[in-house]
Design an enzyme around this catalytic site. Structure first.
Site, mmCIF file in Angstrom:
data_model
loop_
_atom_site.group_PDB
_atom_site.id
_atom_site.type_symbol
_atom_site.label_atom_id
_atom_site.label_comp_id
_atom_site.label_asym_id
_atom_site.label_seq_id
_atom_site.Cartn_x
_atom_site.Cartn_y
_atom_site.Cartn_z
ATOM 1 N N ASP A 91 0.840 -1.207 0.000
ATOM 2 C CA ASP A 91 0.000 0.000 0.000
ATOM 3 C C ASP A 91 0.877 1.259 0.000
ATOM 4 O O ASP A 91 1.864 1.334 0.743
ATOM 5 C CB ASP A 91 -0.879 -0.026 1.258
ATOM 6 C CG ASP A 91 -1.953 1.045 1.251
ATOM 7 O OD1 ASP A 91 -2.763 1.063 0.311
ATOM 8 O OD2 ASP A 91 -1.972 1.862 2.188
ATOM 9 N N GLU A 104 14.822 -15.115 0.407
ATOM 10 C CA GLU A 104 15.335 -16.159 1.307
ATOM 11 C C GLU A 104 14.489 -17.433 1.213
ATOM 12 O O GLU A 104 14.919 -18.503 1.601
ATOM 13 C CB GLU A 104 15.266 -15.686 2.761
ATOM 14 C CG GLU A 104 16.355 -14.722 3.160
ATOM 15 C CD GLU A 104 16.093 -14.181 4.553
ATOM 16 O OE1 GLU A 104 15.368 -14.843 5.351
ATOM 17 O OE2 GLU A 104 16.592 -13.080 4.841
HETATM 18 C C1 NOJ Z 1 -4.409 2.932 -0.996
HETATM 19 C C2 NOJ Z 1 -5.576 2.032 -0.767
HETATM 20 O O1 NOJ Z 1 -5.841 1.317 -1.941
HETATM 21 C C3 NOJ Z 1 -6.722 2.919 -0.348
HETATM 22 O O2 NOJ Z 1 -7.945 2.220 -0.332
HETATM 23 C C4 NOJ Z 1 -6.394 3.503 0.999
HETATM 24 O O3 NOJ Z 1 -7.404 4.431 1.362
HETATM 25 C C5 NOJ Z 1 -5.051 4.243 0.977
HETATM 26 N N1 NOJ Z 1 -4.045 3.524 0.266
HETATM 27 C C6 NOJ Z 1 -4.549 4.478 2.380
HETATM 28 O O4 NOJ Z 1 -4.118 3.284 2.961
#
Ligand code: NOJ
Length: 563
Positions: A213, A263
């Protein structure tokens, strides 16, 4: 069943499971692990190679689970760790790999670390508990102004001030997203070690990799300087140096993660969610000692038009090849307008990202569906891997008329109700039956689906589309079956063919061709020595490809040679 073993991710079709909206077995109106387990045979039958499951960790769900309170657990609304393990085992048994979502930029304000940081109080402003986050004193008289001018992705300042137990204001902390998602400080050793341990925890449980993310957001410029005039994406001068997006320091983090993933005997893989401004910058994330793959948002954002699509494809192929990585292709996800609705709009604009701006444009819905189906054939024919967002295979549109009171995305509240947010692409999947909950929840469910499903989805259920001639689901099934068997598809190369303006065509060795007619007013002829293998819509009587249609072809040697 796992295709093209070895470096499988270079060809993989990964299906995104937005777990809250996939299948609810408990009847509380929210999807769960048991629901997902019951639908694994459907996924295996669809012909995908892997799943990516959106965050399922314990969370107050202020941002759909991207506010993680415990990185090693399962939210009770989704099930238990034992069920998660069983799900992973069952998926593997069906030949499906499993990727989880790792959220390293921030945690929930309910995470033990953040509670500890708050408990440290003003006296603890230099404490190790606060050093895991980005706590700073405010500016101006009595520190009443935020430490800098950064704004949250969801609206408003990126800083929130905390108060001591007597209600007196003290330091501020940084959150690039909601206030309930405090950012971690990635220069902090404990943060780095914790995430390495968390990855090992899930890898040892059998997980095959992670979607990362906000992969472009972990590093912040030293001293947290003001944004000032710095633009994002960079302005025409291409000036880089944004204080928190796509900074070069992130790459050291990914190099260390790659070493960790390597690893394992069966190496674990990463896919980065990096919203960067061009393909060259994206390719830096997938250099041979960093992430294996990264979502290709440039392709997702390209308008439905031959030239911009071709440019996006060419640049992607060139930049990825330069670093030896396989591209991935993606048409939508839980943050974007579903492509059926996006392509229904006029396509002139390059950066159709702001959801409300897209949806404000007039819609030609039949055209949207035709184009989405053609885009699927285009995507699945390109060299590399592909992502399918749940419901895409059903041709689901964005739900554009959710009532205000149903909206759950924090964007709605944090933008002061100026932006409606992303709920329209997160509505629970219709599986069967003539009325909501369309088999999403059991018949005797206690609660309605957490977002209301439109009655019109009765025609789009898995049940209604299964075996139905010309249904989008059958198109995906067929395309994935062909892709799995055809030696030309997946990883590899393409060669463009000459086409009239408004159309694209390419061939892939051995014996495969793809023609997409975006907008060529005269339909495009299929070469005489090519046989249609699969088409996204009807071809003309005289074997020509009409507008908004893609066709896959079997070629004999002469067409391949002409390329
Ligand atoms: C990207 C994620 O796909 C989204 O849904 C989220 O709100 C933001 N990152 C923050 O984590």
């Amino acid at each position: 069943m796992v295709s093209k073993a070895g470096r499988w991710w270079r060809s993989a079709v990964v299906y995104q499971v937005y777990i809250r909206s996939f299948a609810d077995s408990s009847g509380d109106g929210v999807g769960d692990i048991a629901g997902l387990r019951s639908r694994l045979p459907y996924l295996a039958g669809l012909g995908i190679d892997a799943l990516w499951i959106n965050p399922w960790y314990p969370s107050p769900m202020r941002d759909g689970g991207y506010d993680v309170a415990d990185l090693r657990g399962i939210d009770p609304s989704f099930g238990t760790l034992l069920e998660a393990e069983a799900m992973i085992r069952e998926a593997h048994g069906l030949g499906l790999r499993v990727l989880l979502d790792l959220v390293p930029n921030h945690v929930s304000d309910q995470h033990a670390w953040f509670r500890e940081a708050l408990a440290a109080g003003r006296a603890g402003s230099g404490s190790s508990a606060r050093a895991r986050f980005l706590f700073r004193d405010g500016r101006g008289p009595a520190g009443a102004e935020p430490p800098n001018d950064w704004t949250s992705n969801f609206g408003g300042s990126a800083w929130t001030r905390v108060t001591d137990p007597d209600g007196r204001p003290e330091q501020w902390y940084l959150h690039l997203f909601a206030p309930e998602q405090p950012d971690l400080d990635w220069t902090n050793r404990e943060v780095q070690d914790e995430f390495a341990a968390v990855m090992r925890f899930w890898f040892d449980l059998g997980v095959d990799g992670f979607r990362i993310d906000v992969a472009h957001g972990l590093a912040k410029a030293e001293g947290l300087p003001d944004l000032g005039e710095t633009e994002w994406p960079p302005g025409a001068d291409g000036r880089l140096g944004h204080p928190h997006w796509d900074r070069d320091e992130v790459h050291a983090i990914y190099r260390s993660w790659r070493a960790l993933a390597d690893e394992y005997d069966d190496p674990r893989v990463f896919v980065g969610e990096a919203w960067v401004h061009d393909s060259e910058r994206l390719a830096r994330y997938v250099r041979s000692d960093e992430l294996h793959t990264a979502f290709n948002f440039d392709f997702l954002l390209a308008p439905w038009d031959a030239e911009p699509m071709r440019r996006s494809i060419e640049t992607t192929l060139r930049t990825h090849e330069a670093v030896g990585a396989a591209p991935t292709w993606v048409l939508s996800n839980h943050d974007t307008v579903r492509e059926v609705s996006r392509y229904a709009r006029p396509q002139g604009v390059r950066r159709l990202l702001k959801l409300d701006d897209v949806l404000a444009l007039p819609a030609d819905r039949p055209a949207g569906l035709r184009r989405a189906r053609a885009a699927a054939l285009l995507m699945l024919a390109l060299p590399g891997g592909a992502y399918i967002y749940q419901g895409e295979e059903l041709g689901l549109p964005e739900v554009e008329d959710l009532p205000d009171e149903a909206l759950r995305d924090p964007v709605w509240a944090l933008s002061g109700h100026a932006e409606r947010g992303r709920d329209g692409c997160r509505v629970p999947i219709p599986w069967s039956g003539p009325a909501p909950p369309f088999g999403f929840s059991p018949v005797a469910a206690d609660a309605a689906p957490w977002l209301p499903q439109p009655a019109s989805w009765r025609e789009l259920t898995v049940e209604a589309q299964t075996g139905a001639d010309g249904s989008t689901l059958e198109l995906y099934r067929r395309a994935l079956a062909v892709r799995r068997e055809h030696p030309a598809l997946g990883d590899g190369h393409l060669t463009w063919l000459c086409m009239p303006a408004g159309a694209l065509a390419f061939v892939r060795d051995p014996g495969f061709g793809c023609i997409v007619n975006f907008s060529a007013a005269d339909s495009v002829p299929i070469p005489p020595d090519a046989a249609p293998l699969l088409a996204s819509g009807s071809l003309t009587q005289d074997r020509r490809v009409p507008q908004d249609t893609a066709v896959w072809l079997t070629l004999d040697q002469s067409t391949a040679k002409r390329a």
